[in-house]
Scaffold this motif. Sequence first.
Motif, PDB file in Angstrom:
ATOM      1  N   ASN A   1      17.766 129.381  41.980  1.00  0.00           N
ATOM      2  CA  ASN A   1      19.019 128.725  42.359  1.00  0.00           C
ATOM      3  C   ASN A   1      19.393 129.057  43.794  1.00  0.00           C
ATOM      4  O   ASN A   1      19.787 128.185  44.577  1.00  0.00           O
ATOM      5  CB  ASN A   1      20.133 129.164  41.401  1.00  0.00           C
TER       6      ASN A   1
ATOM      7  N   LEU B   1      25.608 124.168  39.048  1.00  0.00           N
ATOM      8  CA  LEU B   1      24.826 124.777  37.975  1.00  0.00           C
ATOM      9  C   LEU B   1      25.190 126.247  37.797  1.00  0.00           C
ATOM     10  O   LEU B   1      25.208 126.770  36.684  1.00  0.00           O
ATOM     11  CB  LEU B   1      23.326 124.649  38.266  1.00  0.00           C
TER      12      LEU B   1
ATOM     13  N   TYR C   1      24.924 120.797  44.217  1.00  0.00           N
ATOM     14  CA  TYR C   1      24.411 120.690  42.851  1.00  0.00           C
ATOM     15  C   TYR C   1      24.055 122.067  42.293  1.00  0.00           C
ATOM     16  O   TYR C   1      24.378 122.384  41.135  1.00  0.00           O
ATOM     17  CB  TYR C   1      23.190 119.774  42.817  1.00  0.00           C
ATOM     18  N   THR C   2      23.401 122.888  43.092  1.00  0.00           N
ATOM     19  CA  THR C   2      23.041 124.228  42.616  1.00  0.00           C
ATOM     20  C   THR C   2      24.276 125.109  42.465  1.00  0.00           C
ATOM     21  O   THR C   2      24.306 125.980  41.585  1.00  0.00           O
ATOM     22  CB  THR C   2      22.041 124.896  43.566  1.00  0.00           C
TER      23      THR C   2
ATOM     24  N   SER D   1      26.832 118.468  37.935  1.00  0.00           N
ATOM     25  CA  SER D   1      26.152 119.753  37.746  1.00  0.00           C
ATOM     26  C   SER D   1      27.011 120.734  36.953  1.00  0.00           C
ATOM     27  O   SER D   1      26.490 121.512  36.148  1.00  0.00           O
ATOM     28  CB  SER D   1      25.760 120.362  39.095  1.00  0.00           C
TER      29      SER D   1
ATOM     30  N   SER E   1      19.535 123.422  31.806  1.00  0.00           N
ATOM     31  CA  SER E   1      20.081 123.658  33.139  1.00  0.00           C
ATOM     32  C   SER E   1      19.756 125.041  33.671  1.00  0.00           C
ATOM     33  O   SER E   1      20.045 125.346  34.829  1.00  0.00           O
ATOM     34  CB  SER E   1      21.604 123.478  33.111  1.00  0.00           C
TER      35      SER E   1
ATOM     36  N   PRO F   1      11.192 126.299  37.157  1.00  0.00           N
ATOM     37  CA  PRO F   1      12.370 125.424  37.090  1.00  0.00           C
ATOM     38  C   PRO F   1      12.093 124.179  36.265  1.00  0.00           C
ATOM     39  O   PRO F   1      10.958 123.710  36.172  1.00  0.00           O
ATOM     40  CB  PRO F   1      12.616 125.065  38.560  1.00  0.00           C
TER      41      PRO F   1
ATOM     42  N   SER G   1      15.175 117.914  34.498  1.00  0.00           N
ATOM     43  CA  SER G   1      16.628 118.049  34.357  1.00  0.00           C
ATOM     44  C   SER G   1      17.312 118.088  35.714  1.00  0.00           C
ATOM     45  O   SER G   1      18.388 117.502  35.903  1.00  0.00           O
ATOM     46  CB  SER G   1      16.955 119.329  33.573  1.00  0.00           C
ATOM     47  N   LEU G   2      16.687 118.773  36.673  1.00  0.00           N
ATOM     48  CA  LEU G   2      17.271 118.901  38.009  1.00  0.00           C
ATOM     49  C   LEU G   2      17.466 117.541  38.661  1.00  0.00           C
ATOM     50  O   LEU G   2      18.568 117.203  39.120  1.00  0.00           O
ATOM     51  CB  LEU G   2      16.372 119.785  38.871  1.00  0.00           C
TER      52      LEU G   2
ATOM     53  N   THR H   1      18.265 128.079  35.426  1.00  0.00           N
ATOM     54  CA  THR H   1      17.337 128.442  36.499  1.00  0.00           C
ATOM     55  C   THR H   1      17.550 129.918  36.792  1.00  0.00           C
ATOM     56  O   THR H   1      18.657 130.437  36.630  1.00  0.00           O
ATOM     57  CB  THR H   1      17.577 127.645  37.797  1.00  0.00           C
TER      58      THR H   1
END
Length: 557
Positions: A438, A83, A79-80, A417, A431, A376, A380-381, A433
């Motif tokens: 991240n 992003l 996921y990161t 993501s 989104s 953060p 949303s995360l 970060t």
Amino acid sequence: MEWFYNLFFGSEGSIPHVIAVYAFVIAIGNYLGKFKVYGISLGVTFVLFVGLLMGHLGVKIEPVTMNFIKEFGLVLFVYTIGLQVGPSFFSTFKHGGMMLNGLSVGLITLTVATTLGIYYISGGRVEIPMMVGVMQGAVTNTPGLGAAVEALNQVNYNGLPIGLGYAVAYPFGIVGILLCFILFKFIFRVDLEKENEELKRQAEDAAEDISKMTIKVTNRSLDGKTVGHCVKLIGRKYVVSRIYDNGSLIVPAADTVIHAGDYVLVVTAKADEEAVLAFLGEEDKTFVWKDDESSLVSRRIVITRDEVNGKRIRNLKLRSVYGVNITRVNRSGVDLVASPDLTLQVGDKVMVVGPIDAVNKAEKMLGNTLKKLRYPHIISLFLGILAGVILGSIPIYLPNMPMPAKLGMAGGPLIISILIGRFGYKAKLISYTTHSANLMLREMGISLFLASVGISAGGQFLDTIVHGDGLLWVGYGAIITMIPAVIITVVARKFRKLNYGTIMGLIAGSTTNPSALAYANQTAGNDTPAVAYSTVYPLTMFLRIVIAQLLILIMVS
């Protein structure tokens, strides 16, 4: 000291036992991963090897607990990554990126073809799941391993953990790419000094993607027309940043009138430069714009207010309310023309021009509170993770497959993501970060995943290497690493005429190999490897994850 022994080797379902084991494996693995041999390190992947050692020594974790930690770590990691690559995922197909991404897709295709070729030529001696594990180790792609492991859970696979194949192929996956670079330099007799001089000359000849020109308006048909009308007439994106009209310095609005003989400061894309110049008049490189406290100032402001996220520049009414203009926008290191229809996102850096008092007021409205970016956006995360898990759980019915496929805990969160990273502002999701946040989440996720894979496979690792096909996997991995890399290197040099640095970055990015990128940057002495790496990395990461799952679901089920 029996209590200390039991803490690590005692009840496999005890919470202190689970936390102690994972903390030890991750801490020691990351510590050892910092050591370099001839400039090469395994980085976070050393967590896998420490986990294998602990598993070999008899450390066990209750299966349900381990599976949860492994899957949650994988979700955090992919996921990161999504992003990070999302904002640039679609733009990498523009501005020359198509060729590099095409070569990257070619390398990925050759990797899969080589893997399947070995499988069929050897008569299926090594089963497909393990071949996928070896393949992912050969290209040093941990997310792909995670996707393959998750796909195997869908088909109820009960064979050897494919993390074993990944572990034995990974070291040569790093070293093999470096050998490819060295062979390439020798065979093609690369002269780095000559190539760097050529790159320098090209850089001097090439203009910036974003061009800024001072133009004297000589097109008399524009006399008395408004700025907004002039912009619409030629259908090109450009911004009139300032106007010098008979001794007056003006920050123009859409309804500001232009006169013949005015000097205008125009910001536009390089591709539109010639058309804009021909339309307005003639460029004057001798005119000097003076920004001082009594007239105008230019200031770079970072968008940090949630209320601005997802709004178009025209809707902010900065000119009519504050008397300032946004002339440029920088997003993720890329300069964009500040056209009225451009949508702003939190984290964007905008160049604001106007009187100092007005700029100060606009700054408060836009944010520019860097401290706020450090926190953060948890809502949303986790909403994104939830959407990713839902998408990954949707059954997909494909022809000639006995059971439905799923994107799983790797593919679903990755796709969501990427979409949130690029289009999240449309749903008012932030989104952004910081890079450190991240990286922290990403490293934590991959460490949890690798520790789980290592501990679960450790009991069988040594026996597989000594008495099983472990050495055969090493050989297969070396073939999978070298053959596609060598072929694409030759194609890129002979037919596409790419320079040495770009080719090294292309290969490093196509194998998601940060060690290879570090070597390439050091060897090339310029940023061409990094540019090529970042161009192909988003698509490569996406394809590696999806292909790993497809191979398992198609070949195993």
